[in-house]
Design an enzyme around this catalytic site. Structure first.
Site, PDB file in Angstrom:
ATOM      1  N   CYS A 228      -2.244   0.127   7.264  1.00 32.49           N
ATOM      2  CA  CYS A 228      -1.347   1.284   7.168  1.00 32.49           C
ATOM      3  C   CYS A 228      -1.458   2.156   8.415  1.00 32.49           C
ATOM      4  O   CYS A 228      -0.442   2.674   8.907  1.00 32.49           O
ATOM      5  CB  CYS A 228      -1.673   2.093   5.918  1.00 32.49           C
ATOM      6  SG  CYS A 228      -1.267   1.202   4.392  1.00 32.49           S
TER       7      CYS A 228
ATOM      8  N   HIS B 271       0.836  -1.202   0.000  1.00 31.05           N
ATOM      9  CA  HIS B 271       0.000   0.000   0.000  1.00 31.05           C
ATOM     10  C   HIS B 271       0.874   1.257   0.000  1.00 31.05           C
ATOM     11  O   HIS B 271       2.000   1.232   0.502  1.00 31.05           O
ATOM     12  CB  HIS B 271      -0.906   0.028   1.246  1.00 31.05           C
ATOM     13  CG  HIS B 271      -2.042  -0.937   1.188  1.00 31.05           C
ATOM     14  ND1 HIS B 271      -3.125  -0.874   2.039  1.00 31.05           N
ATOM     15  CD2 HIS B 271      -2.272  -1.993   0.361  1.00 31.05           C
ATOM     16  CE1 HIS B 271      -3.967  -1.847   1.741  1.00 31.05           C
ATOM     17  NE2 HIS B 271      -3.476  -2.553   0.737  1.00 31.05           N
TER      18      HIS B 271
ATOM     19  N   GLU C  61       0.970   4.094   1.733  1.00 31.16           N
ATOM     20  CA  GLU C  61       1.525   4.602   2.994  1.00 31.16           C
ATOM     21  C   GLU C  61       2.590   3.662   3.546  1.00 31.16           C
ATOM     22  O   GLU C  61       3.636   4.105   4.024  1.00 31.16           O
ATOM     23  CB  GLU C  61       0.422   4.782   4.053  1.00 31.16           C
ATOM     24  CG  GLU C  61      -0.732   5.653   3.622  1.00 31.16           C
ATOM     25  CD  GLU C  61      -1.879   4.842   3.035  1.00 31.16           C
ATOM     26  OE1 GLU C  61      -1.661   4.002   2.137  1.00 31.16           O
ATOM     27  OE2 GLU C  61      -3.022   5.070   3.473  1.00 31.16           O
TER      28      GLU C  61
ATOM     29  N   CYS D   7      -6.002   2.487   5.316  1.00 32.12           N
ATOM     30  CA  CYS D   7      -6.648   1.246   5.727  1.00 32.12           C
ATOM     31  C   CYS D   7      -6.135   0.904   7.135  1.00 32.12           C
ATOM     32  O   CYS D   7      -5.159   1.494   7.602  1.00 32.12           O
ATOM     33  CB  CYS D   7      -6.316   0.134   4.738  1.00 32.12           C
ATOM     34  SG  CYS D   7      -4.644  -0.518   4.927  1.00 32.12           S
TER      35      CYS D   7
HETATM   36 ZN   LIG Z   1      -3.211   0.514   3.500  1.00 37.35          ZN
END
Ligand SMILES: [Zn+2]
Length: 151
Positions: free
Chosen positions: A83, A50, A52, A80
């Site tokens: 993260c 992801h 981040e 999310c």
């Molecule tokens: Zn994430």
């Protein structure tokens, strides 16, 4: 919109053009970009790829630290749970996002909202089974081993 959020959104837009999901992130310290990331799930077989998390990983590798206190994450999309948790582990205190988890659901990306709901449930109610096994006498206790090393 400030320059850092603008950059995060540009990263997200470019990622969509390249076949990826609409997420970009920029990690900032003292008004400077330290690292960036985009969602790389379309490129790598890595569910942790992801935006981040990749920005955090790059900063930590570059700075050789696990402590990102004082850093600010600019994310095009609300983080999310994975993260967000990484930001807690890294000691971060601020994340600024543009599009919400609800916006993501509208775009057909509903995993974050699902997981946020799951985490509010008790262990027994979650869809992911989590089962505890007791330590038997055959093995030493890792927690005790760690604790005794700290004294
Ligand atoms: Zn994430």
């Amino acid at each position: 919109m400030d320059q850092f959020m603008k950059r995060a959104v540009e990263l997200a837009l470019n990622n969509v053009k390249e076949g990826g999901q609409p997420f970009g992130a920029v990690l900032i310290k003292d008004n400077k970009v330290v690292s960036e990331g985009v969602n790389e799930l379309h490129k790598t077989y890595d569910v942790s790829g992801h935006a981040e998390l990749l920005a955090i990983r790059r900063a930590q590798e570059q700075l050789q630290t696990n402590d990102l206190s004082g850093y600010t994450m600019y994310a095009s999309g609300e983080p999310c749970p994975m993260c967000l948790t990484a930001m807690y582990f890294a000691g971060m205190e601020k994340v600024i996002y543009c599009q919400s988890v609800e916006d993501a659901v509208e775009a057909g990306l509903d995993k974050s909202q699902f997981i946020y709901h799951e985490l509010k449930k008790s262990r027994e109610e979650r869809s992911l089974q989590i089962i505890q096994m007791s330590l038997t006498g055959e093995l030493d206790n890792p927690m005790k081993a760690w604790k005794s090393k700290q004294l």
